[in-house]
Design an enzyme around this catalytic site. Sequence first.
Site, PDB file in Angstrom:
ATOM      1  N   GLY A  46       0.842  -1.191   0.000  1.00 17.71           N
ATOM      2  CA  GLY A  46       0.000   0.000   0.000  1.00 17.71           C
ATOM      3  C   GLY A  46       0.874   1.236   0.000  1.00 17.71           C
ATOM      4  O   GLY A  46       2.079   1.162   0.297  1.00 17.71           O
ATOM      5  N   GLN A  51       2.844   9.996   1.697  1.00 20.54           N
ATOM      6  CA  GLN A  51       4.144   9.334   1.919  1.00 20.54           C
ATOM      7  C   GLN A  51       5.160   9.698   0.839  1.00 20.54           C
ATOM      8  O   GLN A  51       6.361   9.482   1.026  1.00 20.54           O
ATOM      9  CB  GLN A  51       3.970   7.815   1.965  1.00 20.54           C
ATOM     10  CG  GLN A  51       3.182   7.318   3.173  1.00 20.54           C
ATOM     11  CD  GLN A  51       3.028   5.814   3.153  1.00 20.54           C
ATOM     12  OE1 GLN A  51       2.097   5.297   2.562  1.00 20.54           O
ATOM     13  NE2 GLN A  51       3.927   5.108   3.790  1.00 20.54           N
ATOM     14  N   CYS A  97       5.336  -0.296   7.697  1.00 23.52           N
ATOM     15  CA  CYS A  97       5.031   0.965   7.002  1.00 23.52           C
ATOM     16  C   CYS A  97       6.301   1.417   6.295  1.00 23.52           C
ATOM     17  O   CYS A  97       7.384   1.437   6.902  1.00 23.52           O
ATOM     18  CB  CYS A  97       4.585   2.026   8.015  1.00 23.52           C
ATOM     19  SG  CYS A  97       4.174   3.603   7.256  1.00 23.52           S
ATOM     20  N   LEU A  98       6.156   1.795   5.027  1.00 20.62           N
ATOM     21  CA  LEU A  98       7.328   2.239   4.274  1.00 20.62           C
ATOM     22  C   LEU A  98       7.895   3.535   4.853  1.00 20.62           C
ATOM     23  O   LEU A  98       9.051   3.865   4.611  1.00 20.62           O
ATOM     24  CB  LEU A  98       6.968   2.404   2.794  1.00 20.62           C
ATOM     25  CG  LEU A  98       6.461   1.110   2.119  1.00 20.62           C
ATOM     26  CD1 LEU A  98       5.994   1.390   0.698  1.00 20.62           C
ATOM     27  CD2 LEU A  98       7.530   0.024   2.138  1.00 20.62           C
ATOM     28  N   HIS A 139      -5.061   1.321   7.156  1.00 25.64           N
ATOM     29  CA  HIS A 139      -3.720   1.870   7.403  1.00 25.64           C
ATOM     30  C   HIS A 139      -3.461   3.065   6.473  1.00 25.64           C
ATOM     31  O   HIS A 139      -2.946   4.108   6.903  1.00 25.64           O
ATOM     32  CB  HIS A 139      -2.693   0.748   7.176  1.00 25.64           C
ATOM     33  CG  HIS A 139      -1.256   1.141   7.274  1.00 25.64           C
ATOM     34  ND1 HIS A 139      -0.400   0.645   8.229  1.00 25.64           N
ATOM     35  CD2 HIS A 139      -0.486   1.967   6.491  1.00 25.64           C
ATOM     36  CE1 HIS A 139       0.809   1.150   8.047  1.00 25.64           C
ATOM     37  NE2 HIS A 139       0.782   1.965   6.989  1.00 25.64           N
ATOM     38  N   GLU A 140      -3.844   2.912   5.188  1.00 24.53           N
ATOM     39  CA  GLU A 140      -3.587   3.993   4.210  1.00 24.53           C
ATOM     40  C   GLU A 140      -4.509   5.190   4.456  1.00 24.53           C
ATOM     41  O   GLU A 140      -4.078   6.348   4.308  1.00 24.53           O
ATOM     42  CB  GLU A 140      -3.745   3.471   2.776  1.00 24.53           C
ATOM     43  CG  GLU A 140      -2.839   2.305   2.392  1.00 24.53           C
ATOM     44  CD  GLU A 140      -1.380   2.502   2.743  1.00 24.53           C
ATOM     45  OE1 GLU A 140      -0.920   3.655   2.769  1.00 24.53           O
ATOM     46  OE2 GLU A 140      -0.700   1.498   3.011  1.00 24.53           O
ATOM     47  N   HIS A 143      -3.103   7.327   7.026  1.00 20.52           N
ATOM     48  CA  HIS A 143      -2.062   8.247   6.520  1.00 20.52           C
ATOM     49  C   HIS A 143      -2.690   9.565   6.048  1.00 20.52           C
ATOM     50  O   HIS A 143      -2.106  10.636   6.236  1.00 20.52           O
ATOM     51  CB  HIS A 143      -1.312   7.622   5.335  1.00 20.52           C
ATOM     52  CG  HIS A 143      -0.168   6.734   5.721  1.00 20.52           C
ATOM     53  ND1 HIS A 143       0.901   7.165   6.474  1.00 20.52           N
ATOM     54  CD2 HIS A 143       0.098   5.433   5.424  1.00 20.52           C
ATOM     55  CE1 HIS A 143       1.768   6.170   6.638  1.00 20.52           C
ATOM     56  NE2 HIS A 143       1.303   5.113   6.021  1.00 20.52           N
TER      57      HIS A 143
HETATM   58  O1  K1U Z   1       3.713   2.329   4.213  1.00 23.05           O
HETATM   59  C1  K1U Z   1       2.656   1.823   3.860  1.00 23.05           C
HETATM   60  O2  K1U Z   1       1.613   2.387   4.057  1.00 23.05           O
HETATM   61  C2  K1U Z   1       2.710   0.483   3.168  1.00 23.05           C
HETATM   62  C3  K1U Z   1       2.616  -0.693   4.122  1.00 23.05           C
HETATM   63  C4  K1U Z   1       1.185  -1.151   4.143  1.00 23.05           C
HETATM   64  C5  K1U Z   1       0.758  -2.114   5.202  1.00 23.05           C
HETATM   65  C6  K1U Z   1       1.490  -3.233   5.517  1.00 23.05           C
HETATM   66  C7  K1U Z   1       1.055  -4.124   6.489  1.00 23.05           C
HETATM   67  C8  K1U Z   1      -0.154  -3.907   7.110  1.00 23.05           C
HETATM   68  C9  K1U Z   1      -0.866  -2.775   6.810  1.00 23.05           C
HETATM   69  C10 K1U Z   1      -0.436  -1.892   5.843  1.00 23.05           C
HETATM   70  C11 K1U Z   1       3.566  -1.763   3.599  1.00 23.05           C
HETATM   71  O3  K1U Z   1       3.401  -2.248   2.535  1.00 23.05           O
HETATM   72  S1  K1U Z   1       4.885  -2.262   4.613  1.00 23.05           S
HETATM   73  C12 K1U Z   1       5.664  -3.558   3.665  1.00 23.05           C
HETATM   74  C13 K1U Z   1       4.888  -4.831   3.661  1.00 23.05           C
HETATM   75  O4  K1U Z   1       4.018  -5.029   4.485  1.00 23.05           O
HETATM   76  C14 K1U Z   1       5.170  -5.881   2.643  1.00 23.05           C
HETATM   77  C15 K1U Z   1       6.189  -5.757   1.741  1.00 23.05           C
HETATM   78  C16 K1U Z   1       6.421  -6.746   0.805  1.00 23.05           C
HETATM   79  C17 K1U Z   1       5.649  -7.861   0.764  1.00 23.05           C
HETATM   80  C18 K1U Z   1       4.620  -8.008   1.654  1.00 23.05           C
HETATM   81  C19 K1U Z   1       4.370  -7.019   2.587  1.00 23.05           C
HETATM   82 ZN    ZN Z   2       2.198   3.261   6.154  1.00 22.03          ZN
END
Ligand code: K1U
Ligand code: ZN
Length: 173
Positions: A46, A51, A97-98, A139-140, A143
């Site tokens: 996401g 972001q 979260c990135l 989650h998004e 943000h």
């Molecule tokens: O920063 C963000 O908003 C993105 C975040 C979204 C998220 C992840 C987990 C639960 C709720 C929301 C991410 O994508 S973090 C990276 C991640 O979870 C992931 C990366 C590669 C493969 C699978 C998952």
């Molecule tokens: Zn996030």
Amino acid sequence: MALLPIYTAPDPLLKTISKPVEEVNDDIRKLVDDMFETMYDAPGIGLAAIQVGVQKRVLVVDIVGKGRDDEAPQPLALINPEITWVSDDDAVYEEGCLSVPEHYADVARPAEIEVNYLDLSGARKSLSADGLLSTCIQHEIDHLEGILFLDHLSGLKRNMILRKLLKQKKIAS
Ligand code: K1U
Ligand code: ZN
């Protein structure tokens, strides 16, 4: 398409409230394209516009992702999303979260949601989501309100992670 820089906590921009999109036009479609490229590259499931430094109510999600042989990607762009219903029962997922690199924590959120949004043609749409998709959309949308998953944790845990992020930033600069 272009890769966009991802802002990380504790950047004050991530605490701001994003503004509604007034018209779904080519600029918004280009932003969405760039956000997908940035999300897949990270990689993530996401990404919210704030972001990547854009204060607009735009988010992208794909809980399948690219490059998996067994399943086709499921990219979804939500513009001006609004949650219209949440279930009484919660689900707990370990969230990342990135914008909070290398930190993960369990967060409880409503298990199922319904959300209204505009699609890339500007048409009104409605979506029911459960499981990881529900968690990711919530989650998004957080943000867009200036809320990080850290804000769902205890003050002690949040401050510990924020201190570590600040230290990492100082070392990197
Ligand atoms: O920063 C963000 O908003 C993105 C975040 C979204 C998220 C992840 C987990 C639960 C709720 C929301 C991410 O994508 S973090 C990276 C991640 O979870 C992931 C990366 C590669 C493969 C699978 C998952
Ligand atoms: Zn996030």
